[in-house]
Design a protein around this motif. Structure first.
Motif, PDB file in Angstrom:
ATOM      1  N   TYR A  43       0.784  -1.238   0.125  1.00  0.00           N
ATOM      2  CA  TYR A  43      -0.013   0.028  -0.039  1.00  0.00           C
ATOM      3  C   TYR A  43       0.891   1.307   0.149  1.00  0.00           C
ATOM      4  O   TYR A  43       2.056   1.312   0.573  1.00  0.00           O
ATOM      5  CB  TYR A  43      -0.900   0.255   1.107  1.00  0.00           C
ATOM      6  CG  TYR A  43      -1.835  -1.135   1.372  1.00  0.00           C
ATOM      7  CD1 TYR A  43      -2.997  -1.264   0.752  1.00  0.00           C
ATOM      8  CD2 TYR A  43      -1.507  -2.221   2.184  1.00  0.00           C
ATOM      9  CE1 TYR A  43      -3.749  -2.182   1.070  1.00  0.00           C
ATOM     10  CE2 TYR A  43      -2.349  -3.324   2.134  1.00  0.00           C
ATOM     11  CZ  TYR A  43      -3.596  -3.126   1.709  1.00  0.00           C
ATOM     12  OH  TYR A  43      -4.394  -4.335   1.947  1.00  0.00           O
ATOM     13  N   ARG A  44       0.245   2.412  -0.574  1.00  0.00           N
ATOM     14  CA  ARG A  44       0.956   3.663  -0.359  1.00  0.00           C
ATOM     15  C   ARG A  44       0.168   4.600   0.171  1.00  0.00           C
ATOM     16  O   ARG A  44      -1.059   4.673  -0.057  1.00  0.00           O
ATOM     17  CB  ARG A  44       1.278   4.162  -1.906  1.00  0.00           C
ATOM     18  CG  ARG A  44       2.503   3.639  -2.591  1.00  0.00           C
ATOM     19  CD  ARG A  44       3.785   4.175  -1.892  1.00  0.00           C
ATOM     20  NE  ARG A  44       4.015   5.536  -2.491  1.00  0.00           N
ATOM     21  CZ  ARG A  44       4.153   6.559  -1.655  1.00  0.00           C
ATOM     22  NH1 ARG A  44       4.045   6.613  -0.481  1.00  0.00           N
ATOM     23  NH2 ARG A  44       4.337   7.703  -2.150  1.00  0.00           N
ATOM     24  N   ALA A  45       0.660   5.281   1.295  1.00  0.00           N
ATOM     25  CA  ALA A  45      -0.239   6.448   1.974  1.00  0.00           C
ATOM     26  C   ALA A  45       0.688   7.705   1.883  1.00  0.00           C
ATOM     27  O   ALA A  45       1.702   7.685   2.169  1.00  0.00           O
ATOM     28  CB  ALA A  45      -0.169   6.054   3.293  1.00  0.00           C
ATOM     29  N   THR A  46      -0.217   8.763   1.183  1.00  0.00           N
ATOM     30  CA  THR A  46       0.495   9.852   0.784  1.00  0.00           C
ATOM     31  C   THR A  46      -0.034  11.096   1.850  1.00  0.00           C
ATOM     32  O   THR A  46       0.324  12.071   1.795  1.00  0.00           O
ATOM     33  CB  THR A  46       0.180  10.496  -0.763  1.00  0.00           C
ATOM     34  OG1 THR A  46      -1.368  10.469  -0.991  1.00  0.00           O
ATOM     35  CG2 THR A  46       0.931   9.429  -1.815  1.00  0.00           C
ATOM     36  N   ASN A  47      -1.008  10.450   2.420  1.00  0.00           N
ATOM     37  CA  ASN A  47      -1.575  11.382   3.641  1.00  0.00           C
ATOM     38  C   ASN A  47      -2.192  10.770   4.810  1.00  0.00           C
ATOM     39  O   ASN A  47      -2.228   9.191   4.717  1.00  0.00           O
ATOM     40  CB  ASN A  47      -2.458  12.377   2.985  1.00  0.00           C
ATOM     41  CG  ASN A  47      -3.726  11.809   2.339  1.00  0.00           C
ATOM     42  OD1 ASN A  47      -4.325  10.816   2.929  1.00  0.00           O
ATOM     43  ND2 ASN A  47      -4.055  11.989   1.104  1.00  0.00           N
ATOM     44  N   THR A  48      -2.668  11.154   6.104  1.00  0.00           N
ATOM     45  CA  THR A  48      -3.113  10.504   7.056  1.00  0.00           C
ATOM     46  C   THR A  48      -4.229   9.769   6.900  1.00  0.00           C
ATOM     47  O   THR A  48      -4.420   8.661   7.184  1.00  0.00           O
ATOM     48  CB  THR A  48      -3.204  11.344   8.235  1.00  0.00           C
ATOM     49  OG1 THR A  48      -1.965  12.211   8.567  1.00  0.00           O
ATOM     50  CG2 THR A  48      -3.564  10.639   9.441  1.00  0.00           C
ATOM     51  N   ARG A  49      -5.193  10.323   5.876  1.00  0.00           N
ATOM     52  CA  ARG A  49      -6.619   9.666   5.549  1.00  0.00           C
ATOM     53  C   ARG A  49      -6.214   8.508   4.851  1.00  0.00           C
ATOM     54  O   ARG A  49      -6.899   7.390   4.942  1.00  0.00           O
ATOM     55  CB  ARG A  49      -7.441  10.921   4.778  1.00  0.00           C
ATOM     56  CG  ARG A  49      -9.042  10.014   4.660  1.00  0.00           C
ATOM     57  CD  ARG A  49      -9.461  11.019   3.742  1.00  0.00           C
ATOM     58  NE  ARG A  49      -8.898  11.380   2.404  1.00  0.00           N
ATOM     59  CZ  ARG A  49      -8.758  10.693   1.300  1.00  0.00           C
ATOM     60  NH1 ARG A  49      -9.594   9.462   1.342  1.00  0.00           N
ATOM     61  NH2 ARG A  49      -8.262  11.099   0.229  1.00  0.00           N
TER      62      ARG A  49
END
Length: 332
Positions: A271-277
């Motif tokens: 997975y890639r998370a570019t922000n907290t949401r």
């Protein structure tokens, strides 16, 4: 309450023809007295015996209803459930290198990762969960435990300054972090064993390559979910300067290829998370994929419940007979 022989309840329909017979034909069979004129009795008050005459009919109908209910075998039951929860053993492997202070996630990467991981832990009360932290080196912050209060306390105390002040080597040793988490799961007896590895960089330290650690995990039946944290280009980083902090943009260098290969080799997901949401959504998806197994067995015991109906039927029958031979006794 249930009836074992429900078909007997259809006998209650016999009450209808009985009432019709009583109204239409029964009165015609009663003895009569011929009188030339009944005017004198037109306004005569009815005695209490006359007013209570329908009581006999009511008692007979009630006795019949109770007998039918007894034949239908009323039953009560006690039921209870036996629950067996089969939890999952989970190790969280979290990057604590100094780059985790970047503020592309709010308030910064490390705090966002800690907050979301804490929500994940709280939502899985039946699982053994542990925590590995790594930078240029890796060590176990908390072994697997169901004492989630202690785990959350140790997670809250995770800081990136252990690398900044030289307590451990700075950098990103993904292979060492994964290997440390795997070592905590190798003796697990759980049917499901999972590592959730979170990092914001690429492997540049350690004596063990990430893919070697992934092969070890695969051989032990451990599934690895990998999460790359950070924006796609640059991220604001607080750089200490004399008298304060200056923000500089640092490049985001996540080795998505290696993280994808680790996940693929162990039947996990990347997975890639570019922000907290997005990070919160990732943990929710993992939470849905790795559900604890709950086995529920239902037990019940049935009891015959005809006794109160039988007692009431006998009492009402005796009362009807008593009234018929005393108060409502007929003289031919």
């Amino acid at each position: 309450m249930k009836f074992a022989n429900q078909e007997y309840l259809f006998l209650l329909l016999l009450i209808i023809p009985y009432l019709l017979w009583y109204v239409l034909y029964r009165k015609k069979t009663e003895p009569t007295l011929r009188m030339s004129d009944t005017f004198a009795f037109r306004y005569a008050p009815k005695s209490w015996k006359v007013r209570l005459m329908p009581l006999q009919l009511l008692l007979r109908i009630l006795v019949f209803v109770l007998v039918v209910l007894i034949l239908a075998r009323p039953q009560t039951s006690n039921s209870w459930k036996s629950k067996t929860v089969e939890g999952i053993d989970i190790m969280l492997a979290m990057d604590v290198s100094t780059s985790m202070l970047a503020e592309d996630l709010k308030p910064n990467r490390i705090e966002a990762a800690k907050n979301v991981a804490a929500e994940f832990i709280v939502g899985r009360p039946n699982d053994n969960i542990g925590l590995t932290i790594f930078a240029g080196e890796a060590f176990t912050q908390c072994p697997m435990t169901v004492d989630h209060s202690s785990l959350l306390n140790l997670l809250h105390n995770v800081r990136t300054d252990i690398a900044a002040v030289g307590l451990i080597e700075d950098g990103t040793a993904i292979g060492m972090g994964l290997a440390n988490a795997v070592s905590r799961l190798k003796d697990s007896k759980a049917k499901s064993k999972v590592v959730i590895l979170l990092t914001d960089g690429s492997n540049n330290r350690g004596d063990l390559s990430p893919m070697t650690a992934a092969e070890i995990a695969k051989s032990l039946g451990i599934r690895v979910y990998t999460i790359g944290v950070g924006t796609n280009k640059t991220a604001p980083y607080p750089m200490p300067v004399a008298g304060g902090v200056q923000y500089v943009n640092i490049p985001v260098e996540i080795d998505s290829k290696t993280l994808s290969e680790i996940a693929a080799a162990t039947d996990g997901d990347f997975y890639r998370a570019t922000n907290t949401r997005e990070l919160q959504q990732i943990y929710k998806e993992i939470d849905q994929l790795e559900k604890s197994k709950l086995n529920v067995k239902n037990f019940s015991k049935k009891y015959e419940a005809y006794q109160p109906y039988a007692i009431a039927a006998v009492i009402l029958l005796l009362l009807e007979i008593l009234l018929r031979v005393t108060i409502f006794r007929r003289i031919p």
